[in-house]
Design an enzyme around this catalytic site. Structure first.
Site, mmCIF file in Angstrom:
data_model
loop_
_atom_site.group_PDB
_atom_site.id
_atom_site.type_symbol
_atom_site.label_atom_id
_atom_site.label_comp_id
_atom_site.label_asym_id
_atom_site.label_seq_id
_atom_site.Cartn_x
_atom_site.Cartn_y
_atom_site.Cartn_z
ATOM 1 N N ASN A 33 0.844 -1.083 0.019
ATOM 2 C CA ASN A 33 -0.041 -0.093 0.021
ATOM 3 C C ASN A 33 0.846 1.413 -0.093
ATOM 4 O OD1 ASN A 33 0.990 0.340 2.445
ATOM 5 N ND2 ASN A 33 -1.108 0.270 3.472
ATOM 6 N N THR A 117 9.227 -12.268 14.542
ATOM 7 C CA THR A 117 10.240 -11.566 15.242
ATOM 8 C C THR A 117 10.766 -12.226 16.510
ATOM 9 O OG1 THR A 117 10.624 -9.333 16.358
ATOM 10 C CG2 THR A 117 8.198 -10.212 16.133
ATOM 11 N N TYR A 141 3.501 -4.747 19.508
ATOM 12 C CA TYR A 141 4.106 -5.430 18.493
ATOM 13 C C TYR A 141 4.399 -6.953 18.396
ATOM 14 C CZ TYR A 141 7.899 -6.567 15.255
ATOM 15 O OH TYR A 141 8.723 -7.050 14.302
ATOM 16 N N HIS A 189 16.483 2.375 13.736
ATOM 17 C CA HIS A 189 17.525 1.313 13.693
ATOM 18 C C HIS A 189 18.946 1.491 13.891
ATOM 19 C CE1 HIS A 189 13.858 -0.669 11.912
ATOM 20 N NE2 HIS A 189 14.297 -1.695 12.815
HETATM 21 N N1 UFG Z 1 19.851 1.426 20.095
HETATM 22 C C1 UFG Z 1 20.537 2.471 20.553
HETATM 23 N N2 UFG Z 1 20.341 3.817 20.152
HETATM 24 C C2 UFG Z 1 19.681 4.164 19.069
HETATM 25 C C3 UFG Z 1 18.816 2.963 18.557
HETATM 26 C C4 UFG Z 1 19.112 1.816 19.047
HETATM 27 O O1 UFG Z 1 21.266 2.328 21.579
HETATM 28 O O2 UFG Z 1 19.457 5.101 18.760
HETATM 29 C C5 UFG Z 1 20.066 0.163 20.566
HETATM 30 C C6 UFG Z 1 18.749 -0.526 21.262
HETATM 31 O O3 UFG Z 1 18.626 -0.094 22.583
HETATM 32 C C7 UFG Z 1 19.056 -1.899 20.791
HETATM 33 C C8 UFG Z 1 19.882 -1.932 19.792
HETATM 34 O O4 UFG Z 1 20.512 -0.643 19.480
HETATM 35 O O5 UFG Z 1 19.897 -2.309 22.053
HETATM 36 C C9 UFG Z 1 19.334 -2.362 18.546
HETATM 37 O O6 UFG Z 1 18.133 -1.584 18.095
HETATM 38 P P1 UFG Z 1 17.367 -1.422 17.083
HETATM 39 O O7 UFG Z 1 16.244 -0.406 17.219
HETATM 40 O O8 UFG Z 1 18.113 -1.404 15.859
HETATM 41 O O9 UFG Z 1 16.728 -2.766 16.993
HETATM 42 P P2 UFG Z 1 15.878 -3.828 18.015
HETATM 43 O O10 UFG Z 1 16.716 -4.720 18.523
HETATM 44 O O11 UFG Z 1 15.079 -2.827 18.963
HETATM 45 O O12 UFG Z 1 14.533 -4.173 17.079
HETATM 46 C C10 UFG Z 1 14.681 -5.267 16.232
HETATM 47 C C11 UFG Z 1 13.596 -4.932 15.198
HETATM 48 C C12 UFG Z 1 12.199 -4.982 15.760
HETATM 49 C C13 UFG Z 1 12.040 -6.242 16.858
HETATM 50 C C14 UFG Z 1 13.224 -6.653 17.484
HETATM 51 C C15 UFG Z 1 13.193 -7.642 17.973
HETATM 52 O O13 UFG Z 1 13.777 -3.733 14.449
HETATM 53 O O14 UFG Z 1 11.260 -5.203 14.769
HETATM 54 O O15 UFG Z 1 14.592 -6.412 16.833
HETATM 55 O O16 UFG Z 1 13.682 -7.653 19.436
HETATM 56 F F1 UFG Z 1 11.042 -6.315 17.122
#
Ligand code: UFG
Length: 322
Positions: A33, A117, A141, A189
């Site tokens: 979409n 996920t 989520y 991310h």
């Molecule tokens: N982080 C930071 N600073 C930032 C962004 C992220 O320190 O600005 C840290 C987060 O705390 C985390 C790590 O970097 O420890 C990775 O963070 P991301 O946001 O890149 O990824 P996540 O692990 O939070 O999320 C990913 C997917 C989600 C999914 C999740 C499963 O993007 O969709 O893994 O745990 F739900």
């Protein structure tokens, strides 16, 4: 030649999977979409505008094409937003998937590969996380994805629907060709944000907590290369009529936030400005996958390491197309 419907094929993982399938001579229909997807990332000539909440738009696709397998990427993915607005997540992710399944079954299409996920596990009680690990999501989520996994299991029993739910850990990196890459709006991310800070597009990267129980105090994640992830979908398509169930997808290795920053600095030969911030709500200290089952069932092994991943992400960051 098999016809694959890639729902959400204009998104990050969807477009990389589409590219791999086209390279392997599948006939690929992309549906999207374009709310979060990018029209520049649509790589097939068969594009259908469709929305999971609009059953007629779904029905039209199945009337027009004879689909062998559906790969369903079209979910909302932001953990923080799901806490603030759970309705958006349960509606799109759960009801949207129910709509898709209803129309698939109406047209007797019985194969689906579903994007799940690591967030379904919540705070892990042990690592690496295998498929026997209890599921206990700590945000809407993750809960929406877990609900869909349960729905798929029940539909498998009742309607002979074949499904493989692939539980991604941290998808990262970009295709080396530089045609497609990671581009979320807003970007949340870690790796793209680090590279933006290095480039000067952001003032600094916030490190969300340096007081975790990990060797350097920052969170550890299992970063899996986007093309390895795409390959797992191709293998799942090949396997789907012989296996239904859920499979964890990661490298079985972890890197801390600080380690990722160091590797990015080494690759770019530039310094990354940082600021230590408080912990982000809902972040487990360590998430590392066991990929034993992925090896056994799909014959899948990841072939890129974290340095390769960051190199491709940097290349994209410098030459992005969208
Ligand atoms: N982080 C930071 N600073 C930032 C962004 C992220 O320190 O600005 C840290 C987060 O705390 C985390 C790590 O970097 O420890 C990775 O963070 P991301 O946001 O890149 O990824 P996540 O692990 O939070 O999320 C990913 C997917 C989600 C999914 C999740 C499963 O993007 O969709 O893994 O745990 F739900």
């Amino acid at each position: 030649m098999k016809t694959i419907l890639v729902f959400g094929g204009a998104g990050y993982i969807g477009s990389h999977t589409t590219k791999l399938l086209l390279e392997n001579d599948y006939n690929v229909i992309v549906a999207d979409n374009l709310q979060y997807g990018h029209k520049e990332a649509i790589l097939t000539k068969h594009f259908e505008y469709a929305d999971l909440m609009d059953k007629e738009s779904l029905n039209n696709i199945f009337e027009k094409y004879k689909i062998d397998v559906v790969i369903h990427f079209a979910g909302f993915i932001s953990v923080g937003e799901s806490v603030e607005n759970p309705m958006k997540y349960y509606t799109n992710n759960v009801i949207g998937t129910l709509n898709l399944l209803e129309i698939m079954l109406k047209h007797n299409v019985k194969n689906i590969v579903f994007s799940s996920t690591a967030a379904i596990f919540g705070n892990p009680i042990y690592t690496p996380i295998d498929e026997s690990h209890p599921t206990n999501p700590i945000n809407p989520y993750g809960m929406s994805k877990l609900m869909i996994e349960h729905i798929l299991k029940d539909y498998h029993k009742a309607y002979n629907l074949n499904y493989i739910a692939l539980r991604y850990f941290n998808a990262s990196g970009c295709d080396e060709d530089g045609i497609i890459g990671e581009s979320h709006n807003p970007e949340t991310h870690l790796i793209p944000l680090i590279l933006k800070a290095i480039k000067g597009e952001k003032e600094y990267i916030k490190i969300f907590g340096d007081d975790y129980e990990t060797p350097d105090g920052t969170c550890i994640r299992d970063y899996i290369y986007i093309k390895d992830l795409a390959m797992a979908h191709k293998l799942a398509i090949e396997k789907i009529e012989n296996y239904s169930g859920s499979i964890n997808l990661g490298t079985s290795k972890g890197n801390s936030v600080k380690e990722i920053i160091k590797i990015a600095e080494k690759i770019t030969q530039k310094t990354c400005p940082i600021q230590i911030d408080k912990r982000r709500q809902g972040d487990p200290a360590i998430l590392i996958a066991s990929n034993q089952k992925a090896k056994e069932i799909l014959n899948w092994t990841p072939s890129y390491d974290i340095e390769d991943i960051i190199k491709t992400a940097w290349n994209w960051e410098l030459n992005k197309k969208f």
